[in-house]
Design a protein around this motif. Structure first.
Motif, PDB file in Angstrom:
ATOM      1  N   GLU A 160      38.639  38.085  21.177  1.00 40.49           N
ATOM      2  CA  GLU A 160      37.568  39.063  21.342  1.00 40.49           C
ATOM      3  C   GLU A 160      37.610  39.682  22.740  1.00 40.49           C
ATOM      4  N   GLN A 161      38.485  39.129  23.596  1.00 36.00           N
ATOM      5  CA  GLN A 161      38.624  39.682  24.937  1.00 36.00           C
ATOM      6  C   GLN A 161      40.079  40.043  25.199  1.00 36.00           C
ATOM      7  N   ALA A 162      40.729  40.481  24.087  1.00 40.04           N
ATOM      8  CA  ALA A 162      42.152  40.820  24.178  1.00 40.04           C
ATOM      9  C   ALA A 162      42.336  42.061  25.054  1.00 40.04           C
ATOM     10  N   PRO A 163      43.505  42.226  25.621  1.00 41.69           N
ATOM     11  CA  PRO A 163      44.617  41.275  25.619  1.00 41.69           C
ATOM     12  C   PRO A 163      44.377  40.149  26.620  1.00 41.69           C
ATOM     13  N   ALA A 164      44.998  39.023  26.317  1.00 38.54           N
ATOM     14  CA  ALA A 164      44.688  37.842  27.115  1.00 38.54           C
ATOM     15  C   ALA A 164      45.948  37.057  27.444  1.00 38.54           C
ATOM     16  N   ALA A 165      45.813  36.232  28.438  1.00 38.57           N
ATOM     17  CA  ALA A 165      46.904  35.344  28.834  1.00 38.57           C
ATOM     18  C   ALA A 165      46.298  34.051  29.351  1.00 38.57           C
ATOM     19  N   LEU A 166      47.150  33.060  29.500  1.00 36.59           N
ATOM     20  CA  LEU A 166      46.716  31.808  30.099  1.00 36.59           C
ATOM     21  C   LEU A 166      47.547  31.641  31.363  1.00 36.59           C
ATOM     22  N   VAL A 167      46.861  31.584  32.495  1.00 36.58           N
ATOM     23  CA  VAL A 167      47.561  31.425  33.765  1.00 36.58           C
ATOM     24  C   VAL A 167      47.282  30.004  34.240  1.00 36.58           C
ATOM     25  N   ASP A 168      48.298  29.173  34.101  1.00 34.99           N
ATOM     26  CA  ASP A 168      48.114  27.733  34.296  1.00 34.99           C
ATOM     27  C   ASP A 168      46.949  27.268  33.436  1.00 34.99           C
ATOM     28  N   ASP A 169      45.858  26.827  34.057  1.00 36.03           N
ATOM     29  CA  ASP A 169      44.733  26.316  33.273  1.00 36.03           C
ATOM     30  C   ASP A 169      43.610  27.329  33.100  1.00 36.03           C
ATOM     31  N   LYS A 170      43.876  28.558  33.485  1.00 38.49           N
ATOM     32  CA  LYS A 170      42.784  29.537  33.473  1.00 38.49           C
ATOM     33  C   LYS A 170      43.032  30.643  32.456  1.00 38.49           C
ATOM     34  N   ALA A 171      41.957  31.077  31.817  1.00 36.83           N
ATOM     35  CA  ALA A 171      42.056  32.180  30.868  1.00 36.83           C
ATOM     36  C   ALA A 171      42.035  33.490  31.642  1.00 36.83           C
ATOM     37  N   GLU A 172      42.943  34.370  31.259  1.00 37.49           N
ATOM     38  CA  GLU A 172      42.940  35.705  31.847  1.00 37.49           C
ATOM     39  C   GLU A 172      42.670  36.676  30.705  1.00 37.49           C
ATOM     40  N   THR A 173      41.586  37.402  30.776  1.00 37.53           N
ATOM     41  CA  THR A 173      41.158  38.200  29.624  1.00 37.53           C
ATOM     42  C   THR A 173      40.936  39.654  30.025  1.00 37.53           C
ATOM     43  N   ASN A 174      40.778  40.480  28.964  1.00 36.29           N
ATOM     44  CA  ASN A 174      40.534  41.908  29.158  1.00 36.29           C
ATOM     45  C   ASN A 174      41.482  42.506  30.201  1.00 36.29           C
ATOM     46  N   ILE A 175      42.739  42.174  30.037  1.00 42.77           N
ATOM     47  CA  ILE A 175      43.725  42.683  30.993  1.00 42.77           C
ATOM     48  C   ILE A 175      43.897  44.179  30.758  1.00 42.77           C
ATOM     49  N   ASP A 176      43.738  44.938  31.786  1.00 44.52           N
ATOM     50  CA  ASP A 176      43.885  46.397  31.676  1.00 44.52           C
ATOM     51  C   ASP A 176      44.945  46.839  32.669  1.00 44.52           C
ATOM     52  N   LEU A 177      46.101  47.149  32.126  1.00 40.26           N
ATOM     53  CA  LEU A 177      47.214  47.513  33.002  1.00 40.26           C
ATOM     54  C   LEU A 177      46.911  48.764  33.810  1.00 40.26           C
ATOM     55  N   ASP A 178      46.316  49.749  33.121  1.00 36.61           N
ATOM     56  CA  ASP A 178      46.073  51.021  33.783  1.00 36.61           C
ATOM     57  C   ASP A 178      45.086  50.860  34.930  1.00 36.61           C
ATOM     58  N   ALA A 179      44.017  50.129  34.619  1.00 37.95           N
ATOM     59  CA  ALA A 179      43.006  49.949  35.652  1.00 37.95           C
ATOM     60  C   ALA A 179      43.387  48.842  36.623  1.00 37.95           C
ATOM     61  N   GLY A 180      44.374  48.069  36.194  1.00 37.61           N
ATOM     62  CA  GLY A 180      44.766  46.928  37.032  1.00 37.61           C
ATOM     63  C   GLY A 180      43.673  45.873  37.073  1.00 37.61           C
ATOM     64  N   SER A 181      42.868  45.786  36.029  1.00 37.80           N
ATOM     65  CA  SER A 181      41.747  44.837  36.062  1.00 37.80           C
ATOM     66  C   SER A 181      41.951  43.727  35.039  1.00 37.80           C
ATOM     67  N   TYR A 182      41.302  42.633  35.288  1.00 41.32           N
ATOM     68  CA  TYR A 182      41.319  41.495  34.354  1.00 41.32           C
ATOM     69  C   TYR A 182      40.231  40.542  34.792  1.00 41.32           C
ATOM     70  N   GLU A 183      39.901  39.609  33.908  1.00 41.18           N
ATOM     71  CA  GLU A 183      38.970  38.539  34.290  1.00 41.18           C
ATOM     72  C   GLU A 183      39.755  37.242  34.272  1.00 41.18           C
ATOM     73  N   LEU A 184      39.546  36.394  35.264  1.00 38.95           N
ATOM     74  CA  LEU A 184      40.322  35.149  35.341  1.00 38.95           C
ATOM     75  C   LEU A 184      39.375  33.975  35.532  1.00 38.95           C
ATOM     76  N   GLY A 185      39.585  32.927  34.757  1.00 43.75           N
ATOM     77  CA  GLY A 185      38.766  31.729  34.887  1.00 43.75           C
ATOM     78  C   GLY A 185      38.233  31.330  33.542  1.00 43.75           C
ATOM     79  N   ARG A 186      37.010  30.817  33.560  1.00 40.74           N
ATOM     80  CA  ARG A 186      36.394  30.441  32.292  1.00 40.74           C
ATOM     81  C   ARG A 186      36.098  31.710  31.492  1.00 40.74           C
ATOM     82  N   PRO A 187      36.571  31.784  30.247  1.00 39.70           N
ATOM     83  CA  PRO A 187      36.349  33.017  29.489  1.00 39.70           C
ATOM     84  C   PRO A 187      34.877  33.185  29.126  1.00 39.70           C
ATOM     85  N   ARG A 188      34.471  34.439  29.047  1.00 39.16           N
ATOM     86  CA  ARG A 188      33.095  34.722  28.627  1.00 39.16           C
ATOM     87  C   ARG A 188      32.906  34.350  27.158  1.00 39.16           C
ATOM     88  N   SER A 189      31.678  34.158  26.767  1.00 39.71           N
ATOM     89  CA  SER A 189      31.353  33.923  25.362  1.00 39.71           C
ATOM     90  C   SER A 189      30.546  35.092  24.863  1.00 39.71           C
TER      91      SER A 189
END
Lengths: 555, 719, 230
Positions: A126-155
């Motif tokens: 629900e927060q795609a596109p996403a990745a796992l960086v070591d033990d942290k969730a990286e969500t809502n990755i936006d290449l164009d904006a260069g933005s993402y959220e890292l850590g505990r994923p939102r619910s």
């Protein structure tokens, strides 16, 4: 090789030595945390300490994607490329990352600072596109904006009900906030058989996908002879498109724990396990903390206690018997059934294994009483249901609704842009629906009539702009990657299916590919040993039926 | 893929388990061995020797032409000739005539007492029967023995004394019926690999509890409930202490003791000194473990004891075995399925060779030679004049050689054995061998003993002859030729018949009958006199062997012995004392050396060192405990010299916890580092078995160049 | 106790506890098998023995499903034949079946085509000749598991081999691919004895196949193999 310092290993695995072979996965995790990977000397020392044959230890390391027997980067980025993330440009992100670091997916930088991998679904759809960086969730990755959220994923939680998700959406609910285990206290005043009767008459069926009546399962385990009985919570949520357990466990761990305590009372179990998928490492401390709280409050202790086991990257371990094998320290091969877990489960003992959502229903049933519970939903599908909505909708998220709402109702809540081209129902192991199905009621009985599996509650939406052949290709790769390799239909069928779907995706099919695809699909469905193989062609076969033209290269 | 011309079913030539083999033959070459999964003995499982170790049959060094030494040999100056250049190839006629001439000459000159023969536990029942018949009937001597003397003589004498029968009381596969079982003095995984599989299965799949009593941390210890690591040679105190615990804690099966045994009262008195604490003091095994083992064994529903040479190969081997027998008597764990007294017999046909009378005190069927009634039976069978056979007990294996001197043994016939590897204190053995006036070797290779011979008679290995082997279960099984003999070699039974006729012609005796056309006729001649085998015909054992006693032609065989009574009537308790080993470690020789075997090799190595097995395990190693190794500055793989009062060898060390502190282990298969150069030739007074299992040695670091083959190094992950 | 069931419309009686496979074979009916072996634990993984049982949604492996009173079993229904044929065709596209004549015969019987899956990735691997007794050619391995089972608790309790990889890439392997002599292997060859496809083969059989004469093979081991020092 000889510069490996084994003295650091012993304190880390000491706690698992008394567990013997069952301590193997935790010990390998612990070893890998120290060394970053599992060198031969370390694996041999773990084997010696736990008295597990060397070859078996190697077999286990080889089975699980998250164990490495060669050096990997100090940082590992795993980019999800399954359908939900695929829709949101996962391939571009992966390509960008790889180009930036000058390596290919699956490789490490020469200085071993980084490894980049393609990953199966990370449960962050629900927060795609996403990745796992070591033990942290990286969500809502936006290449164009260069933005993402890292850590505990939102619910992101919505829907017309907030019963199971009562405490979800606002961070982890501590025991103080969750309050007393009122349902458990009520259950403890009841005879075990009455608790089971209550669950039976509530009509609760398993929410993991198989929809087996929970009360019947409990009754079987209660009546089975065994020195030791187990409650296992299946939190190996890995079905592409599914993320409900992530939210339930992260935000409201006590509901699951309470459900397990009630189940333990019902069958006389003294030991429980929560098997958490390896790609949810950030949930582990939350669960450990909740268990500590529950112990302090006396809900857990000598009479019944729970241990968390972390998986290591194997979708198949969501299959109940494969999950047992994994807890027992083995490769996650599903067992032949019968015998069933209720009589011969974990360590060969009577075992109840329930999905997280199923267990979360249990306190509700005790709380409301069976009759009260049945007021929710329909006659034949009582209770609330969680749906994981992702893809082409305005607000992807977890939606709690009573059974009986229509697909259109659900999608309206999530903000449907336009009539969808397709809806993937039930996950990778599910089937496709089209806009013609929008008015089907979401109940077991209505969906069955429509030929759609409820599965784990996945509703993944694809609008008209999407190339479904790409979606099918991703499903093909998913199953080929996740087949355990035990039974022939699935071991070879998932590979052959992937090869054909690869050709379909690029429009270069060979004469007879459609027939081949169907023969493989039907054979997997008819003859595979476990649910993975039996459903590995479900979505593909449904697509063949709905859109035969997709498989025609002339298109 | 190779399609076989034929698949021949036969019996494995290595250990006493007696696995069924199927030899896949193409162009008279065995290219593969399998085993039928319905074989009652091994259920399709084999070990490395059985499955792959048959290639010695085709080894270029195999002798397939009769040979006579070029340089005539003289008593006292006899030498070894390994190289073919020292031998002359001759015809069978010349070879056999030379043998007959010399044997008859010496017999006529020096009499029966100058004649002796080593029969062979590798050869068939038929071969052994004929050879002992030849010596008894033609040379009127009982100087007939074979390597049983060196393996289980202690057990045999003890069992004969206490129950009146010396074979295993139950079959090995009955281990699956055990609730508790003791394995002692047997590294079963390496020496009876298939029985070890059944032991593991009993533990893992049938819930049995295993007690291992052994100085080495053998493979089975991983499966055991309890391991009692006793100091070599302290069996009597440990097992007698167990007996004391059983008595003191009133775990005795009084019904059995009262109804089936005798001598309990005297025995009880002798038991007083064997407290668990005393046993701990001498053996190093914690008293509490001894108690626990006693309780486990005594209180089990079904319990059995399996033992090997760690019990018998001691100067008190008979007493060691008796100590075990007492445990079975006290608890009644004998005479029922899933119980018993089970000495695991080493060779493929050591049971059979013994049954065939290849022993100095017994005719076939364990009939004492000093009993005139028995003599009469065999005189009739062999067409001998009344009173013609000797009543005098013969010499044992070890005694035969020690009597090889002027006025003693002058002529020796060795069929398939290798005393120059298997006797203790080989430097002395060498001296004895040199004293012989005439020596015949009948074998397939020129081994260390055959190299001393005047005449070499090339026999055939198991794959080129027909007959029967009797395994450790007392199961009589068929041996079948896979292809014709290589070159001019001949099956042993044919050589012996041919030779016997030539000897008879020279002696002018009426014939004892040697005109067999098929080995079954030989077996039937024996079976007509020996009731144990009376019901056995080749037809009856065509598919599955029969377990003797098989008294009649319709008898189904007897897997479990002593169900009603013992052959001697009541079982006899024999009071015991603790007698330490003859050579205890001291400052000069601080280690106890114990010897034994390896999975990949067989005894003196005549077969296995001419096989790919040798590639799998090409060198001798001495096992030493890490604590001892550290004190002596020895690392794994280092060359070391091991020295006893009798000799020394240089070999690499394996530093391993498989052995215990103060104990070193050397396998005795390797002539270049022969463990028996070191061992003590002290004998058990009753059984005459040497003390292979314990002598005192010292270990020194050595130089690489001192190794016999510095370039050869074993590579194994299983240690 | 016996029960009666219908197999391919023929009434047969079986002893309680017997599998459908045993029932069929005792009654002279043929159900093909690949991974099944009388001496190993049945894992029902090749699925070639599947049959159609009335009332059951999925095809059932005859090697482990117990016969029950009143069962109606079809051993050659269309679904069954399709599954068997497809499995055989996928096998032929995956591995080298040249040493598995029984499977090739089965392919003929089911009209399975060796070229049914063109452009398929095959499981190939180099021959492993690392010990004096047997060779391992995993290009011929169909993953019946028997070797792993007999090395473990179906017979030998040696645990020298297990699996490497997963899914289609699964292969039989040792600890970190160590050569056989460096593993716990005791060279018993139990694995060779149960291998159905010639993936495991006695060294001497292999050499004979390679065209060496018995004479040449026999002199092979007479020279001491020189090994490097440490």
């Amino acid at each position: 090789m000889s510069d490996i310092d084994l003295t650091r290993l012993h304190p880390a695995i000491e706690a698992y030595i008394p567990l013997g072979r069952s301590g193997l996965l935790p010990a390998l995790h612990a070893a890998q945390r120290i060394y970053g990977w599992l060198p031969q000397e370390v694996a041999a020392e773990v084997a010696r300490s736990l008295e597990v044959p060397l070859a078996d230890v190697h077999g286990v390391i080889e089975f699980y994607s998250l164990f490495y027997n060669e050096p990997v980067g100090r940082r590992i980025i795993r980019v999800c490329t399954d359908p939900a993330c695929g829709l949101k440009g996962a391939d571009d992100i992966l390509r960008h990352l790889c180009e930036h670091h000058g390596i290919e997916a699956g490789q490490s930088t020469p200085d071993l600072s980084l490894t980049i991998e393609r990953s199966p679904c990370l449960g962050l759809c629900e927060q795609a596109p996403a990745a796992l960086v070591d033990d942290k969730a990286e969500t809502n990755i936006d290449l164009d904006a260069g933005s993402y959220e890292l850590g505990r994923p939102r619910s992101i939680v919505g829907g017309s009900l907030r019963l199971l998700t009562e405490h979800c959406g606002n961070g982890t609910t501590s025991l103080a906030k969750y309050g007393e285990y009122i349902a458990l206290k009520k259950a403890l005043t009841m005879k075990p058989e009455d608790v089971i009767a209550e669950v039976k008459s509530a009509g609760l069926v398993g929410r993991g996908g198989a929809a087996f009546p929970t009360g019947v399962k409990w009754e079987g385990a209660a009546k089975a002879d065994g020195d030791q009985k187990y409650i296992v919570c299946n939190a190996d949520e890995s079905e592409p498109g599914t993320f409900k357990d992530r939210i339930l466990l992260l935000d409201d761990p006590h509901r699951t724990i309470e459900g397990m305590c009630i189940a333990a009372h019902a069958i006389g179990a003294t030991k429980g396990y929560i098997y958490l998928r390896g790609e949810y490492p950030y949930i582990l401390p939350v669960l450990e903390n909740a268990l500590t709280e529950a112990r302090a409050a006396g809900y857990l202790g000598e009479h019944f206690d729970i241990e968390v086991r972390l998986g290591a990257g194997a979708y198949i371990c969501g299959e109940e018997t494969a999950l047992f094998e994994s807890i027992e320290g083995k490769r996650g091969f599903p067992r032949v059934k019968p015998p069933f877990p209720t009589t011969h489960g974990l360590f060969g003992q009577p075992t109840i294994i329930n999905n997280v959502e199923t267990l979360c229903n249990v306190p509700l049933i005790l709380h409301e009483g069976a009759a009260g519970y049945r007021k929710i939903g329909t006659e034949k599908s009582p209770g609330p249901k969680l749906f994981c909505v992702s893809g082409d909708v305005a607000q992807p998220g977890l939606y709690e609704v009573p059974f009986g709402v229509t697909l259109r109702d659900l999608l309206d809540m999530a903000g449907l842009h336009s009539a969808p081209q397709a809806v993937l129902f039930g996950g990778a192991a599910g089937a496709f629906a089209t806009f013609e199905h929008l008015d089907v009621r979401l109940t077991f009985e209505d969906l069955r009539a429509a030929g759609l599996p409820l599965g784990s509650g996945v509703v993944m939406v694809f609008d008209e702009s999407r190339d479904l052949r790409d979606v099918l290709k991703r499903l093909g790769h998913f199953f080929a990657h996740e087949s355990c390799g035990k039974c022939y239909p699935c071991q070879m069928g998932t590979q052959r299916q992937m090869e054909i779907l690869d050709r379909v995706a690029v429009g270069k099919t060979l004469a007879g590919d459609l027939e081949r695809l169907q023969d493989v699909g039907w054979t997997m469905t008819d003859a595979s040993l476990c649910g993975l193989g039996q459903t590995a062609a479900g979505a593909v076969l449904s697509a063949v039926k709905l859109w035969p033209g997709l498989f025609d290269s002339g298109r | 893929m190779i399609r076989p011309d034929r698949i021949v079913t036969t019996t494995c030539p290595y250990c006493g388990v007696g696995c069924t083999l199927q030899l896949h033959v193409k162009d008279d070459f065995i290219f593969k061995v399998t085993s039928p999964f319905d074989s009652p003995v091994n259920h399709g499982n084999l070990c490395v020797k059985g499955r792959f170790g048959y290639d010695y049959v085709y080894h270029p060094k195999r002798i397939t032409t009769p040979l006579v030494r070029k340089m005539p040999q003289k008593a006292g100056e006899r030498t070894q000739a390994f190289d073919l250049s020292e031998w002359r190839e001759v015809t069978w006629d010349e070879a056999l005539d030379t043998v007959a001439d010399n044997l008859v000459r010496i017999y006529q000159q020096d009499g029966s007492d100058a004649m002796a023969v080593y029969c062979c536990a590798k050869a068939t029942n038929e071969d052994n029967y004929l050879l002992q018949k030849m010596y008894r009937a033609l040379f009127r001597t009982n100087n007939v023995d074979h390597c049983t003397r060196l393996c289980h003589a202690g057990s045999v004498v003890a069992l004969q004394q206490a129950v009146g029968s010396s074979a295993m009381s139950n079959t090995a596969s009955q281990v699956l019926l055990n609730d508790v079982f003791i394995v002692t003095g047997s590294n079963t995984s390496e020496n009876h690999p298939i029985i070890a599989l059944q032991m593991k299965e009993a533990v893992e799949k049938h819930g049995a509890k295993m007690i291992v009593v052994d100085p080495r941390r053998i493979d089975l210890v991983d499966f055991a409930e309890l391991w009692l690591p006793l100091k070599p040679g302290t069996n009597v105190p440990v097992f007698s202490a167990m007996a004391q615990v059983i008595v003191k804690e009133n775990l005795v099966n009084w019904g059995f003791v009262n109804a089936r045994t005798e001598g309990f009262t005297e025995f009880l008195e002798s038991l007083e000194k064997f407290t668990p604490e005393f046993a701990e003091q001498v053996s190093g095994v914690p008293a509490e473990d001894i108690r626990q083992a006693a309780r486990m064994y005594a209180t089990a529903g079904n319990a059995a004891i399996y033992w090997g040479m760690g019990i018998s190969q001691l100067s008190h081997g008979t007493a060691s075995a008796l100590a075990l027998i007492h445990l079975a008597f006290l608890t009644g764990h004998v005479g029922r399925d899933g119980t018993g007294l089970n000495p695991l017999r080493g060779q493929n046909n050591v049971q059979g060779a013994s049954d065939m009378g290849a022993m100095p005190f017994h005719y076939p069927g364990y009939m004492r030679v000093d009993n005139p009634e028995n003599r009469a039976k065999w005189e009739r069978a062999w067409n001998i004049e009344e009173g013609g056979l000797s009543l005098k007990l013969g010499l044992t294996t070890t005694e035969i050689l020690s009597h090889a001197h002027e006025g003693g043994i002058r002529a020796l016939y060795i069929m398939g054995e290798n005393p120059m590897m298997s006797e203790p204190n080989l430097n002395v053995t060498r001296h004895h061998m040199q004293q012989l006036e005439f020596l015949v070797a009948q074998d397939i290779f020129i081994n260390e003993s055959g190299a001393f011979a005047d005449v070499f008679l090339p026999a055939t290995p198991f794959a080129e002859k027909d007959g029967t082997f009797s395994n450790t279960d007392r199961r009589v099984q068929r041996v079948r030729a896979a292809h014709p003999p290589r070159g001019g070699s001949r099956p042993d039974w044919q050589i012996l018949c041919d030779l016997a006729l030539r000897i008879e012609a020279r002696l002018g005796h009426p014939t004892a009958k040697w005109d067999y056309t098929h080995p079954e006729q030989i077996l039937r001649e024996m079976a007509d006199v020996n009731p144990d085998y009376a019901g056995i015909t080749y037809e009856r054992i065509d598919q599955v062997g029969l377990i003797y006693p098989v008294p009649t032609l319709d008898h189904p065989g007897t897997p479990t012995l002593f169900t009603e009574s013992f052959p001697r009537g009541r079982g006899k308790f024999v009071p015991l004392d603790y007698v330490p080993v003859k050579e205890e470690p001291d400052d000069e020789y601080p280690f106890i050396l114990t010897t034994g075997r390896l999975l990949e090799h067989w005894h003196g190595g005549t077969m296995t060192r001419h096989s790919a097995l040798n590639e799998a395990y090409p060198e001798a190693r001495v096992e030493i405990h890490p604590a001892d190794a550290e004190i002596h500055g020895i690392r794994n793989g280092d060359p070391v010299k091991v020295q006893s009062r009798r000799g020394e060898v240089v070999l690499r060390a394996t530093v391993t916890e498989k052995t215990t502190v103060g104990v070193v282990f050397i396998p005795w298969h390797f002539q270049e580092a022969a463990a028996n150069l070191l061992t003590n030739d002290a004998l058990d007074p009753q059984a005459k078995i040497p003390e292979f299992k314990a002598c005192a040695v010292q270990v020194f670091p050595a130089r690489l160049e001192d190794l016999p083959n510095p370039d050869v190094q074993v590579s194994r992950g299983r240690y | 106790m016996t029960s009666k069931l219908l197999m391919d419309d023929k009434e047969i009686s079986v002893e309680q506890g017997q599998t459908l496979l045993e029932a069929a074979r005792e009654n002279g009916m043929d159900i093909p098998t690949i991974c099944f072996h009388e001496a190993t634990t049945s894992n029902a993984l090749c699925r070639i023995c599947v049959v159609e049982v009335e009332g059951m949604r999925l095809l059932q492996p005859a090697c482990i499903v117990q016969a029950a009173d009143g069962m109606k079993v079809q051993t050659k229904s269309e679904r069954v034949v399709r599954a068997r044929r497809t499995i055989l065709e996928m096998l032929a596209a995956t591995m080298d079946l040249s040493d598995a004549p029984e499977i090739l015969t089965l392919m003929d019987e089911y009209g399975a085509r060796v070229d049914r899956f063109p452009e398929a990735e095959r499981r190939e691997s180099a021959l492993k000749d690392d010990n004096p007794m047997y060779v391992r050619d995993y290009s011929k391995c169909l993953l019946c598991w028997r070797c792993v089972q007999v090395c473990a608790d179906d017979a030998q309790y040696t645990f020298a081999i297990n699996f490497s990889g997963r899914g289609y890439e699964t292969q039989i392997g040792t600890f970190f691919d160590r050569a056989i002599p460096e593993t716990t292997c005791v060279l018993c060859g139990q694995c060779v004895g149960v291998c159905p496809t010639g993936a495991l083969k006695p060294k001497r059989e292999y050499l004979l196949e390679q065209g060496m004469s018995p004479q040449e093979i026999s002199v092979m081991n007479t020279g001491r193999k020189r090994r490097k020092q440490k």
